[in-house]
Design a protein around this motif. Structure first.
Motif, mmCIF file in Angstrom:
data_model
loop_
_atom_site.group_PDB
_atom_site.id
_atom_site.type_symbol
_atom_site.label_atom_id
_atom_site.label_comp_id
_atom_site.label_asym_id
_atom_site.label_seq_id
_atom_site.Cartn_x
_atom_site.Cartn_y
_atom_site.Cartn_z
ATOM 1 N N LEU A 196 45.344 33.551 93.128
ATOM 2 C CA LEU A 196 46.658 34.303 93.222
ATOM 3 C C LEU A 196 47.314 33.816 94.213
ATOM 4 C CD1 LEU A 196 45.501 37.248 90.982
ATOM 5 C CD2 LEU A 196 45.632 34.860 90.390
ATOM 6 N N GLY A 197 48.630 33.571 93.564
ATOM 7 C CA GLY A 197 49.807 33.300 94.866
ATOM 8 C C GLY A 197 51.214 34.048 94.103
ATOM 9 N N ALA A 198 51.988 33.627 95.429
ATOM 10 C CA ALA A 198 53.407 34.225 95.213
ATOM 11 C C ALA A 198 54.112 34.632 93.711
ATOM 12 C CB ALA A 198 54.237 33.589 95.941
ATOM 13 N N GLY A 199 53.802 33.749 92.334
ATOM 14 C CA GLY A 199 54.047 33.886 91.287
ATOM 15 C C GLY A 199 53.509 34.462 90.637
ATOM 16 N N SER A 200 52.339 35.232 91.128
ATOM 17 C CA SER A 200 51.219 35.608 90.153
ATOM 18 C C SER A 200 51.954 37.093 89.812
ATOM 19 C CB SER A 200 49.823 36.277 90.539
ATOM 20 O OG SER A 200 49.213 34.561 91.506
ATOM 21 N N PRO A 201 51.965 37.306 88.416
ATOM 22 C CA PRO A 201 52.578 39.181 88.199
ATOM 23 C C PRO A 201 51.816 40.199 88.636
ATOM 24 C CG PRO A 201 51.509 38.520 86.172
ATOM 25 C CD PRO A 201 51.618 36.811 86.942
ATOM 26 N N ALA A 228 53.952 39.362 95.090
ATOM 27 C CA ALA A 228 52.437 39.323 95.014
ATOM 28 C C ALA A 228 51.918 40.098 95.728
ATOM 29 C CB ALA A 228 52.227 38.078 95.958
ATOM 30 N N VAL A 229 50.880 41.223 95.492
ATOM 31 C CA VAL A 229 50.458 42.529 96.123
ATOM 32 C C VAL A 229 49.992 41.843 97.261
ATOM 33 C CG1 VAL A 229 47.376 41.232 95.289
ATOM 34 C CG2 VAL A 229 48.636 43.697 95.893
ATOM 35 N N ASP A 230 49.833 42.542 97.918
ATOM 36 C CA ASP A 230 49.877 42.839 99.847
ATOM 37 C C ASP A 230 47.888 42.570 99.763
ATOM 38 O OD1 ASP A 230 50.313 43.585 103.238
ATOM 39 O OD2 ASP A 230 47.965 43.673 101.992
ATOM 40 N N SER A 250 51.407 29.989 89.417
ATOM 41 C CA SER A 250 51.236 31.221 90.986
ATOM 42 C C SER A 250 51.801 31.065 91.848
ATOM 43 C CB SER A 250 49.440 31.820 89.913
ATOM 44 O OG SER A 250 48.471 30.643 91.082
ATOM 45 N N LEU A 251 51.740 29.661 92.542
ATOM 46 C CA LEU A 251 52.234 29.717 93.509
ATOM 47 C C LEU A 251 53.378 29.780 94.022
ATOM 48 C CD1 LEU A 251 49.570 25.885 94.581
ATOM 49 C CD2 LEU A 251 49.152 28.566 95.019
ATOM 50 N N THR A 252 54.007 29.468 92.982
ATOM 51 C CA THR A 252 55.524 30.120 93.038
ATOM 52 C C THR A 252 55.705 31.072 92.604
ATOM 53 O OG1 THR A 252 56.372 28.562 90.717
ATOM 54 C CG2 THR A 252 55.649 27.385 92.496
#
Length: 301
Positions: free
Chosen positions: A9-14, A43-45, A274-276
């Protein structure tokens, strides 16, 4: 070698979908979940996300892909990892890197100018010593503690994996790592990286298990998003993004075969969305997970 696939999961994952995704991966028999270090995003820590995911599950492994170590005190990181591993034995998969991928986040992980690599080395030494079970003093050039001991320790020592693909990073993985997780490398380059790591480990009198080499890969069924292509050109300027991102699942299988031939056996798979920082809503994630389970779970051995 044990072939395993995890979901990244990347930065664009809700964040609103995180718990549901965790529950689905657990019930679907997915091997692992991997959380990126993306501070300036929704993104979650990764450490908080690991704790939350592990608390909701009994089988799913959870890892960092990758967390930054230099700039964090390694004894505190060791305490976090020891606590997680004691609560969720054999399911904590820490992977550490030199610095954030985003230059704007590097100030959040301070290091002396020109000494980030040296700080990483000392941090890894102190992290491993802290997880060794004995109270030890440590006096390096940049880090000093009178006695570092954390607990309770897991029955099986934690494996510490490293990222990085620069020559210095590969040598570091050989000297200090128990495994390696690469990214944005062709199969040929990943194979050469594995050989360099193994050579550095042998030089240091160490050995890394043959199935402890992996890579993060991305599936972009609708074409490579422009912002992802920009990230790849920045991270791997000598490569064509089309050579590093699978344009659909058949292409992913072709690439996987080449990486396995190159000696890699652990794979973290991302959806391009999910990466952006672009939207990645629940239905889109479910479509990706449906295909992930259908295409990749049968390939595990």
């Amino acid at each position: 070698m044990k072939i395993r696939f995890g979901v990244g999961l990347g930065a664009g994952s809700p964040l609103s979908e995180f718990s549901r995704i965790v529950d689905r991966l657990e019930s679907g028999g997915v091997d692992s979940l991997w959380l990126s270090e993306q501070v300036h995003s929704d993104a979650v820590d990764p450490f908080i996300g690991m704790a939350h995911a592990l608390s909701r599950t009994s089988r799913l492994k959870v890892g960092t892909s990758v967390a930054v170590l230099p700039g964090r005190h390694p004894v505190l990181v060791a305490k976090q990892l020891a606590s997680l591993a004691a609560l969720s034995p054999r399911r904590v998969l820490p992977v550490f890197g030199l610095q954030p991928a985003r230059s704007g986040e590097r100030e959040l992980f301070p290091a002396p100018v020109g000494r980030r690599g040296a700080l990483f080395d000392e941090s890894l030494e102190l992290l491993r010593a802290s997880l060794g079970g004995e109270a030890v003093g440590f006096e390096g050039e940049l880090l000093k503690v009178e006695a570092a001991r954390v607990g309770p320790l897991p029955a099986k020592p934690l494996d510490i994996w490293l990222g990085g693909s620069a020559p210095a990073g590969l040598r570091r993985a050989g000297r200090y790592g128990d495994g390696w997780l690469g990214s944005f490398l062709t199969p040929e380059a990943a194979g050469r990286a594995r050989e360099a790591i193994q050579a550095a480990a042998a030089e240091a009198g160490r050995e890394i298990e043959p199935d402890h080499f992996g890579i993060s890969l991305t599936v972009a069924e609708g074409g490579i998003p422009a912002d992802l292509a920009q990230v790849i050109r920045r991270r791997a300027p000598e490569s064509d993004p089309a050579d590093l991102v699978a344009a659909g699942w058949p292409e992913l299988h072709r690439l996987l075969d080449l990486y396995v031939e190159a000696g890699l056996s652990k794979f973290v798979i991302y959806s391009a969305g999910s990466l952006t920082d672009g939207s990645s809503d629940g239905p889109r994630i479910d479509t990706f997970l449906d295909r992930f389970e259908a295409e990749l779970l049968p390939r595990q051995n």
